[in-house]
Design a protein around this motif. Structure first.
Motif, PDB file in Angstrom:
ATOM      1  N   VAL A 134      17.511  28.473  75.808  1.00  0.00           N
ATOM      2  CA  VAL A 134      16.892  29.660  75.235  1.00  0.00           C
ATOM      3  C   VAL A 134      16.262  30.550  76.306  1.00  0.00           C
ATOM      4  O   VAL A 134      16.236  31.784  76.172  1.00  0.00           O
ATOM      5  CB  VAL A 134      15.845  29.251  74.170  1.00  0.00           C
ATOM      6  CG1 VAL A 134      14.667  28.528  74.811  1.00  0.00           C
ATOM      7  CG2 VAL A 134      15.365  30.460  73.381  1.00  0.00           C
ATOM      8  N   TRP A 135      15.759  29.954  77.393  1.00  0.00           N
ATOM      9  CA  TRP A 135      15.122  30.761  78.440  1.00  0.00           C
ATOM     10  C   TRP A 135      16.131  31.564  79.260  1.00  0.00           C
ATOM     11  O   TRP A 135      15.752  32.428  80.034  1.00  0.00           O
ATOM     12  CB  TRP A 135      14.284  29.877  79.367  1.00  0.00           C
ATOM     13  CG  TRP A 135      15.024  28.714  79.967  1.00  0.00           C
ATOM     14  CD1 TRP A 135      15.802  28.712  81.085  1.00  0.00           C
ATOM     15  CD2 TRP A 135      15.060  27.393  79.450  1.00  0.00           C
ATOM     16  NE1 TRP A 135      16.327  27.467  81.310  1.00  0.00           N
ATOM     17  CE2 TRP A 135      15.881  26.627  80.318  1.00  0.00           C
ATOM     18  CE3 TRP A 135      14.475  26.764  78.349  1.00  0.00           C
ATOM     19  CZ2 TRP A 135      16.132  25.283  80.107  1.00  0.00           C
ATOM     20  CZ3 TRP A 135      14.725  25.423  78.135  1.00  0.00           C
ATOM     21  CH2 TRP A 135      15.533  24.696  79.007  1.00  0.00           C
ATOM     22  N   MET A 136      17.437  31.283  79.063  1.00  0.00           N
ATOM     23  CA  MET A 136      18.464  32.063  79.735  1.00  0.00           C
ATOM     24  C   MET A 136      18.952  33.222  78.864  1.00  0.00           C
ATOM     25  O   MET A 136      19.631  34.119  79.344  1.00  0.00           O
ATOM     26  CB  MET A 136      19.644  31.176  80.126  1.00  0.00           C
ATOM     27  CG  MET A 136      19.344  30.158  81.209  1.00  0.00           C
ATOM     28  SD  MET A 136      20.801  29.184  81.671  1.00  0.00           S
ATOM     29  CE  MET A 136      21.863  30.460  82.368  1.00  0.00           C
ATOM     30  N   LYS A 137      18.594  33.210  77.585  1.00  0.00           N
ATOM     31  CA  LYS A 137      19.036  34.261  76.675  1.00  0.00           C
ATOM     32  C   LYS A 137      18.012  35.374  76.523  1.00  0.00           C
ATOM     33  O   LYS A 137      18.366  36.533  76.317  1.00  0.00           O
ATOM     34  CB  LYS A 137      19.352  33.653  75.299  1.00  0.00           C
ATOM     35  CG  LYS A 137      20.519  32.670  75.317  1.00  0.00           C
ATOM     36  CD  LYS A 137      21.007  32.339  73.932  1.00  0.00           C
ATOM     37  CE  LYS A 137      20.042  31.453  73.171  1.00  0.00           C
ATOM     38  NZ  LYS A 137      20.623  31.026  71.876  1.00  0.00           N
ATOM     39  N   CYS A 138      16.749  35.014  76.598  1.00  0.00           N
ATOM     40  CA  CYS A 138      15.692  36.017  76.485  1.00  0.00           C
ATOM     41  C   CYS A 138      14.601  35.702  77.498  1.00  0.00           C
ATOM     42  O   CYS A 138      14.496  34.578  77.983  1.00  0.00           O
ATOM     43  CB  CYS A 138      15.136  36.077  75.060  1.00  0.00           C
ATOM     44  SG  CYS A 138      14.934  34.489  74.240  1.00  0.00           S
ATOM     45  N   LEU A 191      21.473  40.510  77.488  1.00  0.00           N
ATOM     46  CA  LEU A 191      22.236  41.725  77.178  1.00  0.00           C
ATOM     47  C   LEU A 191      21.709  42.923  77.962  1.00  0.00           C
ATOM     48  O   LEU A 191      22.485  43.796  78.371  1.00  0.00           O
ATOM     49  CB  LEU A 191      22.179  42.006  75.677  1.00  0.00           C
ATOM     50  CG  LEU A 191      22.746  40.910  74.761  1.00  0.00           C
ATOM     51  CD1 LEU A 191      22.664  41.345  73.307  1.00  0.00           C
ATOM     52  CD2 LEU A 191      24.185  40.571  75.137  1.00  0.00           C
ATOM     53  N   ARG A 192      20.428  42.971  78.188  1.00  0.00           N
ATOM     54  CA  ARG A 192      19.848  44.069  78.962  1.00  0.00           C
ATOM     55  C   ARG A 192      20.301  44.005  80.426  1.00  0.00           C
ATOM     56  O   ARG A 192      20.628  45.033  81.041  1.00  0.00           O
ATOM     57  CB  ARG A 192      18.321  44.029  78.868  1.00  0.00           C
ATOM     58  CG  ARG A 192      17.792  44.311  77.467  1.00  0.00           C
ATOM     59  CD  ARG A 192      16.273  44.240  77.403  1.00  0.00           C
ATOM     60  NE  ARG A 192      15.781  44.423  76.047  1.00  0.00           N
ATOM     61  CZ  ARG A 192      15.640  45.595  75.435  1.00  0.00           C
ATOM     62  NH1 ARG A 192      15.931  46.716  76.083  1.00  0.00           N
ATOM     63  NH2 ARG A 192      15.199  45.672  74.201  1.00  0.00           N
ATOM     64  N   LEU A 193      20.332  42.804  80.973  1.00  0.00           N
ATOM     65  CA  LEU A 193      20.799  42.645  82.354  1.00  0.00           C
ATOM     66  C   LEU A 193      22.279  42.989  82.472  1.00  0.00           C
ATOM     67  O   LEU A 193      22.714  43.560  83.479  1.00  0.00           O
ATOM     68  CB  LEU A 193      20.539  41.210  82.824  1.00  0.00           C
ATOM     69  CG  LEU A 193      19.066  40.833  83.028  1.00  0.00           C
ATOM     70  CD1 LEU A 193      18.936  39.341  83.326  1.00  0.00           C
ATOM     71  CD2 LEU A 193      18.446  41.657  84.152  1.00  0.00           C
ATOM     72  N   GLU A 199      19.848  53.363  80.850  1.00  0.00           N
ATOM     73  CA  GLU A 199      19.121  53.900  79.702  1.00  0.00           C
ATOM     74  C   GLU A 199      19.183  52.922  78.529  1.00  0.00           C
ATOM     75  O   GLU A 199      18.191  52.686  77.836  1.00  0.00           O
ATOM     76  CB  GLU A 199      19.696  55.254  79.283  1.00  0.00           C
ATOM     77  CG  GLU A 199      19.573  56.344  80.338  1.00  0.00           C
ATOM     78  CD  GLU A 199      18.151  56.852  80.475  1.00  0.00           C
ATOM     79  OE1 GLU A 199      17.293  56.481  79.643  1.00  0.00           O
ATOM     80  OE2 GLU A 199      17.883  57.622  81.417  1.00  0.00           O
ATOM     81  N   VAL A 200      20.357  52.359  78.303  1.00  0.00           N
ATOM     82  CA  VAL A 200      20.532  51.371  77.231  1.00  0.00           C
ATOM     83  C   VAL A 200      19.729  50.121  77.534  1.00  0.00           C
ATOM     84  O   VAL A 200      19.083  49.539  76.654  1.00  0.00           O
ATOM     85  CB  VAL A 200      22.022  51.021  77.053  1.00  0.00           C
ATOM     86  CG1 VAL A 200      22.185  49.822  76.118  1.00  0.00           C
ATOM     87  CG2 VAL A 200      22.785  52.220  76.503  1.00  0.00           C
TER      88      VAL A 200
END
Length: 264
Positions: A194-198, A223-225, A234-235
């Motif tokens: 879980v710490w790798m997803k968020c 997803l942001r990275l 921007e996204v």
């Protein structure tokens, strides 16, 4: 890219107090309309060789009222204010009638999207920790609590979201696909720690900051990275916003109504 903005009576009333406001301002200043134009411009910059058609769909309050009985029928057995507000945005987006903005600022009025297959981002929040309740679970119970909350969201996804969304979208003869629910991606995401997803509880590298020196939000960090890697800054730094608030379908008549409130 189908982008909906609604005439919310409460917002209209507030805007009426400003002398400079007009009818179009209600749609132009809609939160999802602003970020939609921003994302469209970023896609044009990152992938200039492809045609990106941004369709702005403005929904007057009277039109929403006319279609509301149909929408309520489609979302059954769901019967809450939140279900109706989410479904209303998806319903008019799937209809696809609006104004098309293509590359080189070409604008086509009275446009009706011929697309028969639509893509939905459903699943990203449930798999990668995008909701406020995920942050709350981490604060209260650490990674164990966060893991349990993510598991609960994923397990109830089909009952809580998929059927409702599919019925509303298919009403217009459209088929919806969910890239984030691809079996291979889901299997990979569920295997990830879980710490790798968020990024809850983690320190974001100092170099990963936006132009205001604000770090990436921890929600959906993976997803942001990825967006940063693809050149879509921007996204990557965009804050999470539920569709019903971004499109302004929530709290149409009363600011005191709650999402869990049953429809009358």
């Amino acid at each position: 890219m189908l982008n909906v903005a609604f005439e919310n009576p409460r917002v209209v009333k507030a805007a009426a107090r400003k002398a400079s406001s007009d009818g179009n301002t209600i749609y132009l200043t809609c939160p999802d309309r602003l970020t939609g134009h921003q994302s469209h411009a970023e896609l044009l910059r990152v992938c200039p060789g492809r045609t990106w058609r941004f369709v702005t769909i403005d929904v007057p309050y009277e039109v929403l009222l006319a279609h509301r009985p149909q929408i309520q029928s489609l979302i059954r057995p769901h019967n809450t204010e939140m279900d109706l507000s989410i479904a209303s945005a998806l319903y008019f987006a799937a209809r696809g009638d609006g104004t098309a903005h293509s590359n080189n600022n070409v604008i086509t009025n009275n446009y009706s999207s011929p697309a028969r297959v639509l893509l939905s981002g459903l699943g990203a929040d449930e798999l990668f920790g995008g909701y406020t309740r995920h942050a709350t679970a981490f604060v209260r119970r650490g990674y164990e609590g966060l893991t349990q909350e993510l598991e609960l969201d994923f397990q109830r996804l089909s009952k809580r979201n998929l059927g409702r969304d599919d019925r509303v979208i298919s009403h217009w003869g459209k088929e919806v696909r969910y890239p984030y629910l691809d079996e291979v991606l889901v299997e990979w995401a569920l295997r990830m720690p879980v710490w790798m997803k968020c990024g809850f509880g983690q320190t974001v590298p100092a170099k990963v900051e936006d132009k205001l020196n604000q770090p990436l939000e921890p929600a959906k960090m993976t997803l942001r990275l990825l967006a940063l890697k693809l050149g879509m800054s921007e996204v990557a730094f965009e804050k999470k916003r539920a569709i019903q608030f971004g499109a302004r379908t929530a709290k149409m008549e009363s600011g005191r109504s709650k999402g869990t409130q049953a429809l009358s």
